[in-house]
Design a protein around this motif. Sequence first.
Motif, PDB file in Angstrom:
ATOM      1  N   TRP A  53       1.057  -0.530   0.040  1.00 27.96           N
ATOM      2  CA  TRP A  53       0.249   0.394   0.168  1.00 27.96           C
ATOM      3  C   TRP A  53       1.133   1.166   0.102  1.00 27.96           C
ATOM      4  CZ3 TRP A  53      -3.758  -2.357   3.941  1.00 27.96           C
ATOM      5  CH2 TRP A  53      -4.524  -3.177   4.442  1.00 27.96           C
ATOM      6  N   ASP A  56       1.876   2.087  -3.071  1.00 29.90           N
ATOM      7  CA  ASP A  56       0.941   2.482  -4.259  1.00 29.90           C
ATOM      8  C   ASP A  56       0.347   3.372  -4.539  1.00 29.90           C
ATOM      9  OD1 ASP A  56      -1.319   2.607  -6.647  1.00 29.90           O
ATOM     10  OD2 ASP A  56      -2.115   0.772  -5.121  1.00 29.90           O
ATOM     11  N   THR A  59      -3.643   3.925  -3.637  1.00 32.22           N
ATOM     12  CA  THR A  59      -3.815   3.716  -2.691  1.00 32.22           C
ATOM     13  C   THR A  59      -3.840   4.937  -1.460  1.00 32.22           C
ATOM     14  OG1 THR A  59      -3.401   1.861  -3.170  1.00 32.22           O
ATOM     15  CG2 THR A  59      -4.253   1.735  -0.973  1.00 32.22           C
ATOM     16  N   THR A  60      -2.584   5.666  -1.455  1.00 30.40           N
ATOM     17  CA  THR A  60      -2.135   6.755  -0.930  1.00 30.40           C
ATOM     18  C   THR A  60      -2.937   7.320  -0.515  1.00 30.40           C
ATOM     19  OG1 THR A  60       0.256   6.165  -0.502  1.00 30.40           O
ATOM     20  CG2 THR A  60      -0.195   7.683   0.585  1.00 30.40           C
ATOM     21  N   GLN A  62      -6.127   7.722  -2.055  1.00 29.14           N
ATOM     22  CA  GLN A  62      -7.394   7.175  -1.136  1.00 29.14           C
ATOM     23  C   GLN A  62      -7.653   7.437  -0.108  1.00 29.14           C
ATOM     24  OE1 GLN A  62      -9.904   6.647  -3.481  1.00 29.14           O
ATOM     25  NE2 GLN A  62     -10.973   5.863  -1.784  1.00 29.14           N
ATOM     26  N   THR A  63      -6.408   6.779   0.834  1.00 31.32           N
ATOM     27  CA  THR A  63      -6.901   6.642   1.944  1.00 31.32           C
ATOM     28  C   THR A  63      -6.266   7.607   3.020  1.00 31.32           C
ATOM     29  OG1 THR A  63      -4.841   4.991   1.896  1.00 31.32           O
ATOM     30  CG2 THR A  63      -6.978   3.972   1.537  1.00 31.32           C
ATOM     31  N   GLY A 106     -11.008   2.865   2.834  1.00 30.66           N
ATOM     32  CA  GLY A 106      -9.922   1.986   2.950  1.00 30.66           C
ATOM     33  C   GLY A 106     -10.543   0.210   2.536  1.00 30.66           C
ATOM     34  N   VAL A 109     -10.421  -0.335  -1.020  1.00 34.41           N
ATOM     35  CA  VAL A 109      -9.380  -0.464  -2.051  1.00 34.41           C
ATOM     36  C   VAL A 109      -8.453  -2.085  -1.272  1.00 34.41           C
ATOM     37  CG1 VAL A 109      -6.884   0.193  -2.042  1.00 34.41           C
ATOM     38  CG2 VAL A 109      -8.851   1.566  -1.930  1.00 34.41           C
ATOM     39  N   SER A 110      -8.663  -2.594  -0.508  1.00 34.85           N
ATOM     40  CA  SER A 110      -7.945  -3.696   0.448  1.00 34.85           C
ATOM     41  C   SER A 110      -8.873  -5.035  -0.543  1.00 34.85           C
ATOM     42  CB  SER A 110      -8.233  -3.653   1.786  1.00 34.85           C
ATOM     43  OG  SER A 110      -7.605  -5.299   2.172  1.00 34.85           O
ATOM     44  N   GLY A 113      -8.164  -5.042  -4.256  1.00 34.29           N
ATOM     45  CA  GLY A 113      -6.556  -5.934  -3.806  1.00 34.29           C
ATOM     46  C   GLY A 113      -6.395  -7.054  -4.031  1.00 34.29           C
ATOM     47  N   ARG A 147      -3.556   0.456   9.306  1.00 35.37           N
ATOM     48  CA  ARG A 147      -4.342   1.632   7.939  1.00 35.37           C
ATOM     49  C   ARG A 147      -5.379   2.831   8.567  1.00 35.37           C
ATOM     50  NH1 ARG A 147      -8.354   2.901   5.228  1.00 35.37           N
ATOM     51  NH2 ARG A 147      -9.072   0.815   5.938  1.00 35.37           N
TER      52      ARG A 147
END
Length: 290
Positions: A53, A56, A59-60, A62-63, A106, A109-110, A113, A147
């Motif tokens: 994460w 990426d 991802t950074t 977004q979260t 988040g 997103v996980s 993945g 996270r």
Amino acid sequence: MSIVETSAVASSEQFASTATAIDLPEVTTRPERSLAAWAVHSWIQCKRLLTGWMRDPATTIQTIVYPALTLLMFWIVLDDSITSFSGKPAIYGTVSMLTLIAAMTGAVVSALGFKTEKATGLLGRLWTLPIHRAAGLTGRLMAEAIRVLVTTLIVIAVGFCIGFRFDQGPLAALGLIGIPILFGIGFAVFVTALATVSEGPLLVQIVGLLTNLLLFFNSGFVLIEAYPTWLQSTVENQPMSCAIEAMKGLSYGGPVAEPLIDTLLWVGGVILVFGYPAVRGYQKAAEKSG
């Protein structure tokens, strides 16, 4: 015996004598199904996901970046209107609401993945290794908790810059930070169960619809009394409102026990209902991927 053979024998004897003189470290192994192996393997899986994460940028953003910018946007556009209407600082509800929204987005997103690992076969390869079977899922939940903690601290830090304060003391502050983590874990279990059975963009569509409904119908925006009478009971008792009210009570002041108990009941209920489907779905996905 030839000179070459004599030299080879002498070399082997010298190597054997040297090897016996070296104290080799003792190899320790843990049974694959032991609790110690579960803990160690879960942490390894957790670090693997966190490293991915962090590397990426999407991802950074977004979260971490997106929740902080959204908080600033709400503060600029709606803070004065909500504060004048409710008579209480709107920042306490907005910060609480956005930490929960960040936890939910988040988790999506996980889950995406997870679906990528399934499609590429990585999930199956990990499943065939001599590691604890539950480590993959628990490591993912551990990564989610970390996270959410980081995102919550960032949102609160931005909130501090625009007026958010912990008026109820340090213990209440710790309790407030723990609520998004519990909420995020419960939501992650739900999304994981959904990700194991959904295909294509269906996961994003379903969770996106649910997130939007929870976002616009909760007590973080305005008071419950601002909603239509027929909708007030639903808004008041939906999981986000319960968590927001508990967080507002732990920061600004107000009732804490009842909304906190309701939040725990919601989280416990979600884990109870979707926990087994998430475990079975994860196992089937790993076996199919392999």
